[in-house]
Design a protein around this motif. Structure first.
Motif, short mmCIF file in Angstrom:
data_model
loop_
_atom_site.label_atom_id
_atom_site.label_comp_id
_atom_site.label_asym_id
_atom_site.label_seq_id
_atom_site.Cartn_x
_atom_site.Cartn_y
_atom_site.Cartn_z
N GLY A 12 0.84 -1.19 0.00
CA GLY A 12 0.00 0.00 0.00
C GLY A 12 0.87 1.23 0.00
O GLY A 12 1.75 1.39 -0.84
N ASN A 13 0.67 2.08 0.99
CA ASN A 13 1.50 3.28 1.12
C ASN A 13 2.54 3.15 2.22
O ASN A 13 3.21 4.12 2.58
N LYS A 14 2.71 1.93 2.75
CA LYS A 14 3.62 1.73 3.88
C LYS A 14 4.91 1.06 3.42
O LYS A 14 4.89 0.01 2.77
N HIS A 15 6.02 1.68 3.75
CA HIS A 15 7.33 1.10 3.46
C HIS A 15 7.64 0.12 4.59
O HIS A 15 8.05 0.52 5.68
N VAL A 16 7.45 -1.17 4.34
CA VAL A 16 7.51 -2.19 5.38
C VAL A 16 8.95 -2.62 5.68
O VAL A 16 9.33 -2.79 6.84
N LEU A 17 9.76 -2.80 4.63
CA LEU A 17 11.15 -3.22 4.79
C LEU A 17 12.05 -2.24 4.04
O LEU A 17 11.77 -1.88 2.89
N ASP A 18 13.13 -1.84 4.69
CA ASP A 18 13.99 -0.80 4.16
C ASP A 18 15.43 -1.28 4.04
O ASP A 18 16.11 -1.49 5.05
N ASP A 19 15.88 -1.50 2.81
CA ASP A 19 17.27 -1.83 2.52
C ASP A 19 17.81 -2.97 3.39
O ASP A 19 18.74 -2.78 4.18
N ILE A 20 17.22 -4.14 3.23
CA ILE A 20 17.69 -5.33 3.95
C ILE A 20 18.88 -5.93 3.20
O ILE A 20 18.78 -6.25 2.02
N ASN A 21 19.99 -6.07 3.91
CA ASN A 21 21.21 -6.66 3.34
C ASN A 21 21.73 -7.72 4.29
O ASN A 21 22.00 -7.43 5.46
N LEU A 22 21.87 -8.93 3.77
CA LEU A 22 22.36 -10.04 4.60
C LEU A 22 23.19 -11.00 3.75
O LEU A 22 22.88 -11.21 2.58
N GLU A 23 24.18 -11.59 4.38
CA GLU A 23 24.90 -12.71 3.80
C GLU A 23 25.04 -13.77 4.89
O GLU A 23 25.67 -13.53 5.91
N ILE A 24 24.42 -14.93 4.64
CA ILE A 24 24.41 -15.98 5.65
C ILE A 24 24.84 -17.29 5.00
O ILE A 24 24.17 -17.77 4.08
N PRO A 25 25.91 -17.90 5.46
CA PRO A 25 26.32 -19.19 4.89
C PRO A 25 25.36 -20.29 5.28
O PRO A 25 24.77 -20.27 6.37
N VAL A 26 25.18 -21.25 4.39
CA VAL A 26 24.35 -22.42 4.67
C VAL A 26 25.28 -23.48 5.25
O VAL A 26 25.91 -24.23 4.52
N LYS A 27 25.32 -23.53 6.59
CA LYS A 27 26.32 -24.39 7.22
C LYS A 27 25.81 -25.10 8.46
O LYS A 27 26.59 -25.64 9.23
N GLY A 28 24.51 -25.08 8.67
CA GLY A 28 23.97 -25.68 9.88
C GLY A 28 23.86 -24.64 10.97
O GLY A 28 24.76 -24.52 11.81
N GLU A 29 22.77 -23.88 10.94
CA GLU A 29 22.62 -22.77 11.88
C GLU A 29 21.14 -22.45 12.04
O GLU A 29 20.36 -22.56 11.10
N ILE A 30 20.77 -22.08 13.27
CA ILE A 30 19.41 -21.63 13.56
C ILE A 30 19.48 -20.15 13.91
O ILE A 30 20.13 -19.76 14.88
N ILE A 31 18.82 -19.34 13.10
CA ILE A 31 18.86 -17.88 13.26
C ILE A 31 17.47 -17.37 13.58
O ILE A 31 16.50 -17.69 12.87
#
Length: 243
Positions: A12-31
């Motif tokens: 709609g008119n709501k900016h819900v997420l703003d510039d999300i930047n992530l790098e997460i290795p797939v190595k067996g992890e619970i985040i």
């Protein structure tokens, strides 16, 4: 590697997420993904699987996530499940295998064995012929987890899996999630109970429209980062701890 670059979401008119930047290795992890109500936690998961149309990019092993959905398992909130649909526990769990075997195809002995194993492990054996409308909150959540585990994925996205369930069911589910971690899977879990963060999660993303902190769970629970996330919504600073 899960890599998210400049992800933005407007509803709609709501900016819900703003510039999300992530790098997460797939190595067996619970985040854990934690933040106040309306922070965009569930919207982030829905953006990753394409349910919400966001801008920016999200890649899994250098392939757009929209093209790797067969390697991703998403477990939505229980509130999104139609409990009036007449279907038995066994059939719900079995439906989790259809992305591999296809609909209306013969159920192989391997699939049947996996079904029986999950019903036993998640303590659903005695409920296999019960209608889902007759289940408690904890029982239903265990059914949804069993369904998700019918096929093997690389990335698991869970939206508030412990809301409204009993302690016993929560512990059964966490045991299964830790087994996935041990098998080298990456799990992202939206969760609201800060008291469980250090027990359940290796690292925590503190989210309130943008990422306020990403790092070890015991560090994320320090007042500095919690205040930045929960008490100061105008602060757009992003902080992360080296992986």
């Amino acid at each position: 590697m899960l890599k998210i670059n400049n992800l933005n979401l407007t509803l709609g008119n709501k900016h819900v997420l703003d510039d999300i930047n992530l790098e997460i290795p797939v190595k067996g992890e619970i985040i854990g993904i934690m933040g106040p109500n309306g922070a965009g936690k569930s919207s982030l998961l829905k953006s990753l699987i394409g349910e919400f149309k966001s801008t920016g990019s999200a890649n899994l092993h250098n392939i757009a996530m929209q093209q790797t959905l067969k390697t991703i398992t998403y477990i939505p909130q229980k509130a999104h499940i139609d409990l009036d649909f007449p279907i038995k526990v066994e059939d719900v769990v079995l439906s989790g295998a259809y992305k591999d075997i296809g609909w209306f195809k013969f159920i192989t002995p391997k699939t049947r064995s996996r079904l029986n194993q999950l019903l036993q492990t998640l303590e659903l054996e005695d409920l296999r012929n019960r209608q889902i409308s007759a289940l408690s909150g904890g029982q239903l959540q265990r059914v949804l987890v069993a369904r998700a585990l019918m096929t093997e994925s690389t990335l698991y996205l869970l939206d508030e899996p412990f809301v409204g369930i009993d302690f016993h069911s929560e512990q059964i589910i966490m045991s299964q999630l830790r087994a996935l971690k041990k098998a080298g899977k990456l799990l992202l879990i939206v969760h609201h109970d800060l008291s469980k963060a250090e027990e359940y999660f290796d690292r925590v993303i503190l989210l309130n429209k943008t990422i306020r902190f990403f790092g070890e769970s015991h560090v994320a629970m320090q007042p500095e980062y919690l205040n930045r996330t929960f008490l100061n919504p105008t602060n757009q600073q992003q902080s992360s701890e080296s992986a």
